[in-house]
Design a protein around this motif. Structure first.
Motif, mmCIF file in Angstrom:
data_model
loop_
_atom_site.group_PDB
_atom_site.id
_atom_site.type_symbol
_atom_site.label_atom_id
_atom_site.label_comp_id
_atom_site.label_asym_id
_atom_site.label_seq_id
_atom_site.Cartn_x
_atom_site.Cartn_y
_atom_site.Cartn_z
ATOM 1 N N LEU A 134 0.824 -1.201 0.000
ATOM 2 C CA LEU A 134 0.000 0.000 0.000
ATOM 3 C C LEU A 134 0.860 1.254 0.000
ATOM 4 N N ALA A 135 2.016 1.187 0.655
ATOM 5 C CA ALA A 135 2.919 2.341 0.697
ATOM 6 C C ALA A 135 3.451 2.690 -0.684
ATOM 7 N N ASP A 136 3.409 1.719 -1.612
ATOM 8 C CA ASP A 136 3.904 1.954 -2.973
ATOM 9 C C ASP A 136 2.787 2.341 -3.927
ATOM 10 N N ALA A 137 1.594 2.582 -3.407
ATOM 11 C CA ALA A 137 0.424 2.825 -4.253
ATOM 12 C C ALA A 137 0.031 4.293 -4.271
ATOM 13 N N VAL A 138 -0.478 4.716 -5.428
ATOM 14 C CA VAL A 138 -1.139 6.013 -5.586
ATOM 15 C C VAL A 138 -2.607 5.695 -5.855
ATOM 16 N N ILE A 139 -3.483 6.145 -4.982
ATOM 17 C CA ILE A 139 -4.883 5.702 -4.995
ATOM 18 C C ILE A 139 -5.822 6.884 -5.180
ATOM 19 N N ASP A 140 -6.870 6.660 -5.942
ATOM 20 C CA ASP A 140 -7.963 7.620 -6.011
ATOM 21 C C ASP A 140 -9.271 6.861 -6.132
ATOM 22 N N PHE A 141 -10.365 7.527 -5.842
ATOM 23 C CA PHE A 141 -11.667 6.879 -5.945
ATOM 24 C C PHE A 141 -12.723 7.906 -6.317
ATOM 25 N N GLN A 142 -13.841 7.386 -6.785
ATOM 26 C CA GLN A 142 -15.006 8.210 -7.099
ATOM 27 C C GLN A 142 -16.255 7.458 -6.687
ATOM 28 N N VAL A 143 -17.166 8.140 -6.031
ATOM 29 C CA VAL A 143 -18.459 7.539 -5.713
ATOM 30 C C VAL A 143 -19.293 7.556 -6.983
ATOM 31 N N HIS A 144 -19.603 6.361 -7.484
ATOM 32 C CA HIS A 144 -20.353 6.273 -8.731
ATOM 33 C C HIS A 144 -21.845 6.478 -8.504
ATOM 34 N N ARG A 145 -22.379 5.771 -7.532
ATOM 35 C CA ARG A 145 -23.813 5.874 -7.270
ATOM 36 C C ARG A 145 -24.133 5.244 -5.923
ATOM 37 N N LYS A 171 -26.049 1.211 -0.008
ATOM 38 C CA LYS A 171 -24.606 1.100 -0.159
ATOM 39 C C LYS A 171 -24.108 2.109 -1.192
ATOM 40 N N LEU A 172 -22.840 2.472 -1.065
ATOM 41 C CA LEU A 172 -22.189 3.305 -2.065
ATOM 42 C C LEU A 172 -21.357 2.418 -2.984
ATOM 43 N N GLU A 173 -21.559 2.590 -4.295
ATOM 44 C CA GLU A 173 -20.693 1.914 -5.263
ATOM 45 C C GLU A 173 -19.534 2.860 -5.553
ATOM 46 N N VAL A 174 -18.357 2.451 -5.132
ATOM 47 C CA VAL A 174 -17.178 3.305 -5.221
ATOM 48 C C VAL A 174 -16.200 2.724 -6.234
ATOM 49 N N LEU A 175 -15.785 3.533 -7.179
ATOM 50 C CA LEU A 175 -14.839 3.128 -8.208
ATOM 51 C C LEU A 175 -13.439 3.562 -7.777
ATOM 52 N N GLU A 233 -0.613 -3.579 -28.590
ATOM 53 C CA GLU A 233 -1.566 -4.104 -27.621
ATOM 54 C C GLU A 233 -2.981 -3.685 -27.998
ATOM 55 N N LEU A 234 -3.936 -4.325 -27.328
ATOM 56 C CA LEU A 234 -5.319 -3.886 -27.460
ATOM 57 C C LEU A 234 -5.907 -3.780 -26.066
ATOM 58 N N SER A 235 -6.943 -2.977 -25.962
ATOM 59 C CA SER A 235 -7.709 -2.922 -24.728
ATOM 60 C C SER A 235 -9.172 -3.066 -25.086
ATOM 61 N N ILE A 236 -9.930 -3.672 -24.186
ATOM 62 C CA ILE A 236 -11.369 -3.795 -24.379
ATOM 63 C C ILE A 236 -12.046 -3.308 -23.112
ATOM 64 N N ASP A 237 -12.973 -2.389 -23.283
ATOM 65 C CA ASP A 237 -13.662 -1.765 -22.155
ATOM 66 C C ASP A 237 -15.163 -1.891 -22.362
ATOM 67 N N VAL A 238 -15.829 -2.444 -21.368
ATOM 68 C CA VAL A 238 -17.281 -2.551 -21.391
ATOM 69 C C VAL A 238 -17.847 -1.333 -20.655
ATOM 70 N N VAL A 239 -18.715 -0.600 -21.327
ATOM 71 C CA VAL A 239 -19.272 0.639 -20.775
ATOM 72 C C VAL A 239 -20.769 0.448 -20.567
ATOM 73 N N THR A 240 -21.215 0.718 -19.362
ATOM 74 C CA THR A 240 -22.641 0.652 -19.056
ATOM 75 C C THR A 240 -22.940 1.644 -17.951
ATOM 76 N N ASP A 241 -24.026 2.356 -18.099
ATOM 77 C CA ASP A 241 -24.446 3.331 -17.099
ATOM 78 C C ASP A 241 -23.323 4.318 -16.795
ATOM 79 N N GLN A 242 -22.627 4.775 -17.856
ATOM 80 C CA GLN A 242 -21.563 5.767 -17.761
ATOM 81 C C GLN A 242 -20.414 5.324 -16.863
#
Length: 362
Positions: A134-145, A171-175, A233-242
């Motif tokens: 955890l000491a090596d981490a840079v963390i952020d979050f957002q409350v989605h809903r 409950k809070l869904e936190v990203l 490389e490729l990335s695949i992202d599933v988007v739903t409800d923003q």
């Protein structure tokens, strides 16, 4: 490795989490996107009080054949040469960070009004599952809903007059997004070597999702997947409800010794490798308990193989597959939306990684 998770960004520990207290990114920050051996540059401006794109440029990253892209000084020097070729001397800049360099998580937490207390719980929960300290981490979050669980069904065997089961609390869904400090430091060193002032990092999948929204090629509320092709490389992202409940990246072949990524892959091999990785990703997504059916699968990129990948996927998956409308991407407003994740407020509306010039707090 796939994460069933979404796209926020990272303030640092003890960094103020109040939106009103967070400093906005400079309105004239220039966005830099490293795409294989190319550098894309987007310069914004302001028109009628709204952000707009003033210029979009592309230049090759003239890296020597034996160059080590993991060397921040080497990459920074190549960026400096590309900017010089474009005759650009940007002020503050933001860089896109690939999905593979970020750990994404979704947490369900109690409803806590105090954002500092919520931040402490986020750090505590995320720290349990990180593949590094955890000491090596840079963390952020957002409350989605906020989610209200369904009320429990009445017990058919309950005695008359017995109290009904209590409704579960909301409950809070936190990203949550996490990057290693070494990763952030790498981009800081690369920017220093390039002679530019790095003010933020933006998560590329977030910007890609905004691009699809700006192109208006998908019906509102319909879940979709976006496949972004890059030379290596490729990335695949599933988007739903923003939000992006599923995101995965995969390398496309191992570069030959001393060569560029995919130098040894034919067009057919590239298409085959990309198709396999997309199918694998969709299978992983379908295995999630709450996974919903996708309305469409979009393919985007500038490799020259996008149309062939669309055709190959159409024979392998039941979801309708389409090439992302390049005409829409050429529209200035769409380009602006693509980079909105990099040049907006940090980090909520724009999902950017907040960096500060002075010594990091905490």
């Amino acid at each position: 490795m796939a994460d069933r998770d979404s796209l926020p960004a990272f303030p640092l520990k003890k960094f103020s989490l109040s939106r009103e207290q967070r400093a906005k990114l400079p309105a004239q920050a220039t966005a830099l996107d490293l795409d294989g051996r190319s550098l894309r540059v987007v310069q914004p401006t302001t028109r009628s009080g709204q952000p707009a794109v003033a210029r979009v440029s592309v230049a090759p990253l003239n890296l020597p054949a034996d160059a080590d892209r993991a060397d921040a000084a080497v990459l920074g020097t190549a960026i400096a040469k590309a900017l010089d070729q474009l005759k650009l001397k940007p002020g503050p800049v933001v860089l896109g960070i690939p999905r593979a360099q970020v750990v994404l998580k979704t947490l369900l937490l109690p409803v806590i009004p105090d954002v500092r207390e919520l931040a402490s719980i986020v750090h505590l929960q995320v720290g349990k599952d990180l593949p590094f300290r955890l000491a090596d981490a840079v963390i952020d979050f957002q409350v989605h809903r906020q989610i209200t669980p369904p009320a429990p069904k009445p017990d058919a065997n309950a005695k008359p007059g017995a109290e009904a089961p209590a409704a579960p609390p909301p409950k809070l869904e936190v990203l949550v997004a996490v990057a290693k400090r070494d990763v952030v430091a790498f981009y800081q060193r690369a920017a220093e070597a390039a002679g530019v002032k790095l003010v933020a990092l933006g998560l590329l999948p977030s910007a890609s999702a905004r691009c699809v929204e700006a192109c208006r090629v998908n019906e509102a509320g319909q879940p979709y997947a976006l496949v972004s092709l890059r030379p290596d490389e490729l990335s695949i992202d599933v988007v739903t409800d923003q939000a992006v409940p599923f995101s995965r990246s995969a390398g496309l072949g191992v570069p030959p010794s001393g060569g560029t990524p995919n130098q040894g892959l034919t067009a057919e091999a590239f298409v085959a490798a990309a198709t396999i990785e997309v199918v694998r990703s969709l299978h992983s997504y379908s295995g999630l308990g709450s996974a919903g059916a996708l309305a469409k699968l979009f393919v985007a990129g500038a490799t020259g193989h996008e149309a062939a990948v669309v055709a190959a996927l159409a024979t392998r998956v039941s979801t309708p597959v389409a090439l992302l409308d390049t005409a829409a991407l050429a529209d200035v407003s769409a380009v602006m939306q693509y980079y909105a994740g990099l040049i907006g407020d940090a980090p909520y509306g724009s999902m950017t990684v907040a960096l500060v010039e002075h010594e990091l707090p905490g």
